[in-house]
Enzyme design. Structure first.
Site, mmCIF file in Angstrom:
data_model
loop_
_atom_site.group_PDB
_atom_site.id
_atom_site.type_symbol
_atom_site.label_atom_id
_atom_site.label_comp_id
_atom_site.label_asym_id
_atom_site.label_seq_id
_atom_site.Cartn_x
_atom_site.Cartn_y
_atom_site.Cartn_z
ATOM 1 N N CYS A 2 0.792 -1.163 -0.049
ATOM 2 C CA CYS A 2 0.210 0.041 0.075
ATOM 3 C C CYS A 2 0.770 1.213 -0.053
ATOM 4 O O CYS A 2 1.902 1.246 0.666
ATOM 5 C CB CYS A 2 -1.049 -0.015 1.189
ATOM 6 S SG CYS A 2 -1.748 -1.275 1.436
ATOM 7 N N ARG A 27 4.900 0.896 -5.747
ATOM 8 C CA ARG A 27 4.792 -0.124 -4.688
ATOM 9 C C ARG A 27 4.030 -1.177 -4.980
ATOM 10 O O ARG A 27 3.770 -2.319 -4.056
ATOM 11 C CB ARG A 27 4.416 0.659 -3.465
ATOM 12 C CG ARG A 27 5.517 1.821 -2.917
ATOM 13 C CD ARG A 27 4.536 2.606 -1.924
ATOM 14 N NE ARG A 27 4.668 1.995 -0.591
ATOM 15 C CZ ARG A 27 5.444 1.924 0.165
ATOM 16 N NH1 ARG A 27 6.723 2.227 -0.153
ATOM 17 N NH2 ARG A 27 5.248 1.359 1.324
ATOM 18 N N TRP A 74 -2.875 -2.727 -1.584
ATOM 19 C CA TRP A 74 -2.652 -4.182 -2.256
ATOM 20 C C TRP A 74 -3.172 -5.077 -1.132
ATOM 21 O O TRP A 74 -3.068 -5.080 -0.143
ATOM 22 C CB TRP A 74 -1.116 -4.241 -2.263
ATOM 23 C CG TRP A 74 -0.443 -5.561 -2.723
ATOM 24 C CD1 TRP A 74 -0.462 -5.710 -4.090
ATOM 25 C CD2 TRP A 74 -0.078 -6.418 -2.220
ATOM 26 N NE1 TRP A 74 0.108 -7.075 -4.409
ATOM 27 C CE2 TRP A 74 0.466 -7.523 -3.218
ATOM 28 C CE3 TRP A 74 0.335 -7.029 -0.953
ATOM 29 C CZ2 TRP A 74 1.184 -8.850 -2.672
ATOM 30 C CZ3 TRP A 74 1.018 -8.082 -0.629
ATOM 31 C CH2 TRP A 74 1.241 -8.974 -1.498
ATOM 32 N N ASN A 100 -1.471 1.400 5.963
ATOM 33 C CA ASN A 100 -0.684 0.405 5.306
ATOM 34 C C ASN A 100 -0.223 -0.597 6.420
ATOM 35 O O ASN A 100 0.192 -0.150 7.493
ATOM 36 C CB ASN A 100 0.469 1.217 4.879
ATOM 37 C CG ASN A 100 1.709 0.184 4.170
ATOM 38 O OD1 ASN A 100 1.241 -1.101 3.975
ATOM 39 N ND2 ASN A 100 2.619 0.806 3.920
ATOM 40 N N GLY A 101 -0.219 -1.912 6.423
ATOM 41 C CA GLY A 101 0.142 -2.873 7.310
ATOM 42 C C GLY A 101 -0.972 -3.868 7.548
ATOM 43 O O GLY A 101 -1.845 -3.898 6.710
ATOM 44 N N GLU A 482 19.035 -15.904 -10.379
ATOM 45 C CA GLU A 482 18.528 -14.658 -10.654
ATOM 46 C C GLU A 482 17.980 -14.500 -11.795
ATOM 47 O O GLU A 482 17.059 -13.665 -12.065
ATOM 48 C CB GLU A 482 19.688 -13.553 -10.214
ATOM 49 C CG GLU A 482 19.281 -12.025 -10.606
ATOM 50 C CD GLU A 482 18.092 -11.543 -9.817
ATOM 51 O OE1 GLU A 482 17.515 -12.298 -8.847
ATOM 52 O OE2 GLU A 482 17.489 -10.570 -10.288
ATOM 53 N N LYS A 486 14.161 -13.402 -12.767
ATOM 54 C CA LYS A 486 13.809 -12.315 -13.408
ATOM 55 C C LYS A 486 12.845 -12.514 -14.484
ATOM 56 O O LYS A 486 11.938 -12.053 -14.821
ATOM 57 C CB LYS A 486 15.003 -11.765 -14.158
ATOM 58 C CG LYS A 486 15.049 -10.208 -14.224
ATOM 59 C CD LYS A 486 15.433 -9.545 -13.059
ATOM 60 C CE LYS A 486 14.721 -9.823 -11.729
ATOM 61 N NZ LYS A 486 15.034 -9.364 -10.535
ATOM 62 N N GLU A 489 9.143 -13.803 -13.132
ATOM 63 C CA GLU A 489 8.406 -12.681 -12.634
ATOM 64 C C GLU A 489 7.532 -11.715 -13.663
ATOM 65 O O GLU A 489 6.576 -11.392 -13.223
ATOM 66 C CB GLU A 489 8.996 -11.989 -11.452
ATOM 67 C CG GLU A 489 9.999 -11.049 -11.958
ATOM 68 C CD GLU A 489 10.626 -10.292 -10.523
ATOM 69 O OE1 GLU A 489 9.979 -10.069 -9.636
ATOM 70 O OE2 GLU A 489 11.758 -10.081 -10.716
ATOM 71 N N HIS A 505 20.587 -35.745 -11.794
ATOM 72 C CA HIS A 505 19.907 -36.461 -10.670
ATOM 73 C C HIS A 505 18.175 -36.163 -10.841
ATOM 74 O O HIS A 505 17.760 -36.389 -9.531
ATOM 75 C CB HIS A 505 20.379 -35.590 -9.421
ATOM 76 C CG HIS A 505 21.664 -35.991 -9.054
ATOM 77 N ND1 HIS A 505 22.340 -37.235 -9.069
ATOM 78 C CD2 HIS A 505 22.895 -35.328 -9.465
ATOM 79 C CE1 HIS A 505 23.714 -37.408 -8.859
ATOM 80 N NE2 HIS A 505 23.973 -35.990 -9.221
ATOM 81 N N LYS A 604 6.186 -4.258 -5.246
ATOM 82 C CA LYS A 604 7.518 -3.961 -5.040
ATOM 83 C C LYS A 604 8.121 -4.121 -3.800
ATOM 84 O O LYS A 604 9.333 -4.608 -3.549
ATOM 85 C CB LYS A 604 7.647 -2.161 -5.431
ATOM 86 C CG LYS A 604 9.356 -1.802 -5.397
ATOM 87 C CD LYS A 604 10.140 -2.547 -6.539
ATOM 88 C CE LYS A 604 11.685 -1.898 -6.306
ATOM 89 N NZ LYS A 604 12.424 -2.924 -7.214
HETATM 90 O O1 M6R Z 1 13.308 -4.597 -0.996
HETATM 91 P P1 M6R Z 1 13.711 -5.979 -0.941
HETATM 92 O O2 M6R Z 1 15.229 -6.221 -1.491
HETATM 93 O O3 M6R Z 1 13.843 -6.571 0.547
HETATM 94 O O4 M6R Z 1 12.967 -6.965 -1.556
HETATM 95 C C1 M6R Z 1 13.132 -8.455 -1.716
HETATM 96 C C2 M6R Z 1 12.402 -9.017 -2.804
HETATM 97 O O5 M6R Z 1 10.972 -8.850 -2.475
HETATM 98 C C3 M6R Z 1 12.506 -8.549 -4.295
HETATM 99 O O6 M6R Z 1 13.923 -8.619 -4.505
HETATM 100 C C4 M6R Z 1 12.006 -9.300 -5.340
HETATM 101 O O7 M6R Z 1 12.255 -10.621 -5.527
HETATM 102 C C5 M6R Z 1 11.979 -8.518 -6.791
HETATM 103 N N1 M6R Z 1 10.609 -8.595 -7.282
HETATM 104 C C6 M6R Z 1 12.857 -9.332 -7.647
HETATM 105 O O8 M6R Z 1 12.745 -8.717 -8.916
#
Ligand code: M6R
Length: 609
Positions: A2, A27, A74, A100-101, A482, A486, A489, A505, A604
């Site tokens: 949020c 966010r 959110w 927010n929370g 990674e 990427k 997602e 395996h 985010k």
């Molecule tokens: O803000 P943070 O680095 O703690 O966030 C961690 C993950 O939520 C963040 O890296 C997430 O995996 C990304 N969407 C990846 O691109």
């Protein structure tokens, strides 16, 4: 997660709130709303979906109100619907709240409030807040907020608007971010500074438990005991344009291109004048303390965790300190064996990730000092850690993390070298050589970006794939993880990373024609092994795209497509090899018509567990 904005000043509030919410879109959200104080009444407008829907609905409305609050939601409790969107009101429409929370005990509070005659209109946890304000208000908002927060459990940043005190907005926060923007005859509350950066660069960061009041010409902050506190004013030096797309089609592409600059920035001022040592005095770690370290735990989520995998290699090989690494959501639930002289490194771009913050707190409870590697000054993780190493990547808006990852890698190399320098585990000449390589990464990253068209061609070939595997060994495996995150997602293609040696395996059973295998093969001493894995998957008719390092092996003999990264120290290849993978994910997502910057179901900053 949020986003909150509150405004009180001399401008029309509606455009200020809508602009602020637009700056908080990064966010992640699924509905948006605003409330305006107009002619002694609060008018609430809210709706599910994109902020643009709300903007369209409000366009042409010339509200003169100069006071209001806004929210991007959110969903956690209750579906993303119009009625669950914030702001939420009490029964009489006199108290309106954005939050927010999570209010953990909201069910029990709701039951109590219903028994007192309150009528609820949504499924949210948040709605208990305005009703509690209605219950506790006895002529002064601040004591009512104090009484309310005594009753609630959970995390919150909230702003209260009331017809009964039309000249004030009140906020309180605990475990969720909230800052005050200090303007000229106007003041702001927001979850993050981009929301008001067009209007002011002066901010107060709020601490847990603090209640604050803004009027157009004054700000008051009170601690949990109700005593007034004076807080320093921080000056934000980001450019407003930095938080916008800067000419690129997407924030992600812009942020990928910002990596040469952010790598340079993260390195600057951290190398000794003779270029032989890393200088991280900013960490204020005692030399004796560093020499005594017996173990390091690294913990983080998502991309930051993948940076941690590289950090483990770097610290172990340079500083010779054993490192354990955990996903932050697992860290506090395992029965950790904590030895004396252990240190924890928490990595988080946002500095607000709930699990990483909880891991930090858990570590401190167990008596371990914590170093935070974060990108956000004043974030919860930065404020609660014992030592902070900032990544100077600038605001990262796209949900898919790119420049923050490479800045995290740079910070981890710096930390590893710093520990190695102090502990004298590597000769000065080796340290100098690695530092020289670190300094050249920025221009080498640029060389890769200059060849991005090659990746575009490869990406177009992946548009219709159902599944893609990423393999590598050692550091290349960390980068494969990674690369696969990427791609999945933002393109929604099933992607999986595998340690290349593990394929036989079990996973090899899934390799066949039309299942491409992206192979990261930059490590000289592992090259022959990974080359055998390429042959292995090719024998199953998989198409192979290999990422290799110039001057190492002849991977093109087996792989159908190869991208060579410039030669560098083997420990540092992840900074370069990840860039083609970021571009690959971007181009595949684009070709599939996905929402690159705001992938479905993701936020985010994940500020709930
Ligand atoms: O803000 P943070 O680095 O703690 O966030 C961690 C993950 O939520 C963040 O890296 C997430 O995996 C990304 N969407 C990846 O691109």
């Amino acid at each position: 997660m949020c986003g909150i904005i509150g405004y009180m000043g001399n401008k029309q509030a509606m455009p200020v709130l809508l602009n602020g919410l637009a700056r908080l879109e990064y966010r992640g959200y699924d509905s948006a709303g605003i409330a305006l104080l107009e002619d002694g009444e609060i008018k609430v407008f809210k709706q599910a979906g994109r902020l643009a829907n709300l903007q369209e609905r409000l366009s042409g409305n010339g509200f003169s109100s100069t006071t209001g609050i806004g929210h991007t939601r959110w969903a956690t409790h209750g579906r993303p619907t119009d009625y669950n969107a914030h702001p939420h009101s009490d029964c009489g429409g006199r108290f309106v709240v954005v939050h927010n929370g999570i209010i953990e005990n909201y069910l029990e509070l709701k039951k109590w409030l219903i028994s007192e005659g309150h009528i609820f209109k949504s499924e949210t946890d948040t709605e208990v807040l305005p009703h509690m304000m209605e219950h506790f208000y006895k002529g002064d908002l601040i004591p009512a907020v104090s009484m309310m927060i005594e009753k609630i459990r959970g995390s919150y940043a909230m702003v209260v608007l009331s017809t009964l005190e039309p000249d004030n907005l009140i906020s309180v926060r605990k475990d969720s971010p909230l800052v005050i923007g200090l303007g000229d005859e106007e003041n702001f509350f927001a979850s993050d500074v981009p929301a008001f950066l067009h209007y002011t660069r002066n901010v107060h960061y709020l601490d847990d438990g603090e209640i604050s009041l803004i009027a157009s010409n004054r700000v008051e902050i009170f601690n949990e005991m109700g005593q007034g506190v004076s807080k320093p004013v921080h000056m934000i030096n980001w450019e407003a344009e930095q938080a916008e797309k800067g000419g690129y089609d997407h924030f992600m592409l812009k942020e990928i291109h910002e990596q040469p600059a952010s790598l340079k920035k993260t390195l600057s001022g951290r190398i000794s004048e003779d270029g032989c040592r890393v200088d991280l005095q900013e960490l204020s770690l005692d030399v004796d303390e560093i020499k005594k370290i017996k173990k390091i735990f690294i913990t983080a989520c998502g991309t930051a965790y993948h940076a941690g995998l590289v950090g483990k290699y770097a610290i172990e090989s340079l500083a010779r300190i054993p490192v354990e690494i955990d996903i932050a959501s697992e860290f506090r639930y395992r029965n950790l064996v904590v030895e004396p002289d252990s240190l924890v490194v928490v990595i988080s771009q946002s500095g607000e990730t709930a699990d990483s913050l909880a891991a930090l707190r858990d570590s401190k409870k167990r008596g371990m000092p914590v170093i935070a590697i974060t990108n956000v000054v004043g974030s919860s993780i930065a404020r609660e850690a014992d030592h902070v190493l900032y990544t100077w990547a600038g605001p990262e808006i796209a949900v898919a993390s790119t420049k923050a990852y490479t800045a995290q890698l740079m910070s981890l190399y710096l930390l590893a070298l710093y520990l190695a320098n102090v502990r004298e585990t590597i000769p000065e000449e080796e340290s100098r050589q690695i530092i020289l390589e670190l300094l050249s990464l920025s221009s080498k990253a640029q060389l890769i970006l200059d060849k991005k068209e090659t990746i575009l061609d490869i990406g177009l070939g992946y548009e219709n794939c159902k599944s893609i595997f990423f393999i590598g060994r050692g550091l290349d495996y960390a980068v494969a993880c990674e690369g696969s995150l990427k791609l999945k997602e933002i393109s929604y293609i099933h992607a999986e990373a595998y340690a290349a040696g593990e394929l036989k395996h079990g996973t090899l059973a899934l390799i066949e024609k039309d299942v491409p295998v992206v192979t990261v093969a930059t490590q000289p001493f592992l090259f022959e092994k990974t080359f055998s894995n390429i042959k292995e998957v090719k024998a199953r008719e998989a198409d192979v795209f290999a990422l290799a390092m110039e001057g190492i092996g002849e991977v093109q003999k087996e792989a159908s497509q190869v991208f060579y990264i410039p030669e560098t120290h083997p420990l540092l290849t992840p900074v370069l090899s990840v860039i083609p993978l970021q571009l690959l994910a971007y181009y595949v997502s684009l070709a599939r018509g996905c929402d690159v910057d705001k992938p479905r179901n993701l936020a985010k900053s994940v500020t709930v567990e």
